[in-house]
Motif scaffolding. Structure first.
Motif, mmCIF file in Angstrom:
data_model
loop_
_atom_site.group_PDB
_atom_site.id
_atom_site.type_symbol
_atom_site.label_atom_id
_atom_site.label_comp_id
_atom_site.label_asym_id
_atom_site.label_seq_id
_atom_site.Cartn_x
_atom_site.Cartn_y
_atom_site.Cartn_z
ATOM 1 N N LEU A 66 0.829 -1.202 0.000
ATOM 2 C CA LEU A 66 0.000 0.000 0.000
ATOM 3 C C LEU A 66 0.863 1.251 0.000
ATOM 4 N N LEU A 67 1.920 1.262 0.783
ATOM 5 C CA LEU A 67 2.831 2.404 0.805
ATOM 6 C C LEU A 67 3.484 2.611 -0.556
ATOM 7 N N GLY A 68 3.890 1.532 -1.193
ATOM 8 C CA GLY A 68 4.472 1.636 -2.529
ATOM 9 C C GLY A 68 3.475 2.180 -3.549
ATOM 10 N N ALA A 69 2.208 1.765 -3.448
ATOM 11 C CA ALA A 69 1.172 2.262 -4.359
ATOM 12 C C ALA A 69 0.915 3.744 -4.125
ATOM 13 N N ILE A 70 0.932 4.178 -2.888
ATOM 14 C CA ILE A 70 0.747 5.603 -2.582
ATOM 15 C C ILE A 70 1.911 6.414 -3.134
ATOM 16 N N ILE A 71 3.125 5.906 -2.991
ATOM 17 C CA ILE A 71 4.302 6.581 -3.546
ATOM 18 C C ILE A 71 4.193 6.676 -5.061
ATOM 19 N N LEU A 72 3.762 5.588 -5.704
ATOM 20 C CA LEU A 72 3.590 5.595 -7.153
ATOM 21 C C LEU A 72 2.571 6.642 -7.592
ATOM 22 N N LEU A 73 1.432 6.707 -6.911
ATOM 23 C CA LEU A 73 0.422 7.708 -7.272
ATOM 24 C C LEU A 73 0.908 9.129 -7.006
ATOM 25 N N ALA A 74 1.704 9.319 -5.958
ATOM 26 C CA ALA A 74 2.257 10.643 -5.686
ATOM 27 C C ALA A 74 3.201 11.072 -6.796
ATOM 28 N N ILE A 75 4.024 10.144 -7.281
ATOM 29 C CA ILE A 75 4.939 10.462 -8.384
ATOM 30 C C ILE A 75 4.165 10.780 -9.653
ATOM 31 N N VAL A 76 3.120 9.996 -9.939
ATOM 32 C CA VAL A 76 2.297 10.253 -11.128
ATOM 33 C C VAL A 76 1.621 11.616 -11.024
ATOM 34 N N ASN A 77 1.083 11.953 -9.853
ATOM 35 C CA ASN A 77 0.457 13.271 -9.664
ATOM 36 C C ASN A 77 1.472 14.390 -9.809
ATOM 37 N N LEU A 78 2.680 14.173 -9.322
ATOM 38 C CA LEU A 78 3.722 15.193 -9.417
ATOM 39 C C LEU A 78 4.097 15.457 -10.871
#
Length: 85
Positions: A66-78
């Motif tokens: 879940l933490l990895g998925a949140i990091i991935l979505l944060a990078i995509v949003n950035l």
């Protein structure tokens, strides 16, 4: 059985991560599954605590994924918007 587990748990992890990052309306079930599986891989690389990709399903591996998925979505949003949100 492993592929079915990846799809189900990856979809759940991707959906929860998209709810946390407020991107749920922008992606469907297919992208939730992709985000969950790729996020599990990223979480396993960063924390090396195991993820659903290489460990049995435990609470720790679920949270790492879940933490990895949140990091991935944060990078995509950035990359998309210039802000994490």
């Amino acid at each position: 059985m492993g592929l079915i587990l990846w799809l189900i748990v990856g979809g759940v992890i991707g959906w929860i991560a998209s709810m946390i990052m407020r991107t749920d309306a922008q992606q469907g079930i297919f992208l939730n599954i992709i985000v969950g599986i790729v996020g599990a891989f990223i979480g396993g690389l960063i924390l090396s605590g195991g993820s659903i990709n290489n460990q049995p399903l435990t609470l720790t591996s679920f949270l790492v994924s879940l933490l990895g998925a949140i990091i991935l979505l944060a990078i995509v949003n950035l990359v998309r918007r210039g802000s994490v949100r």
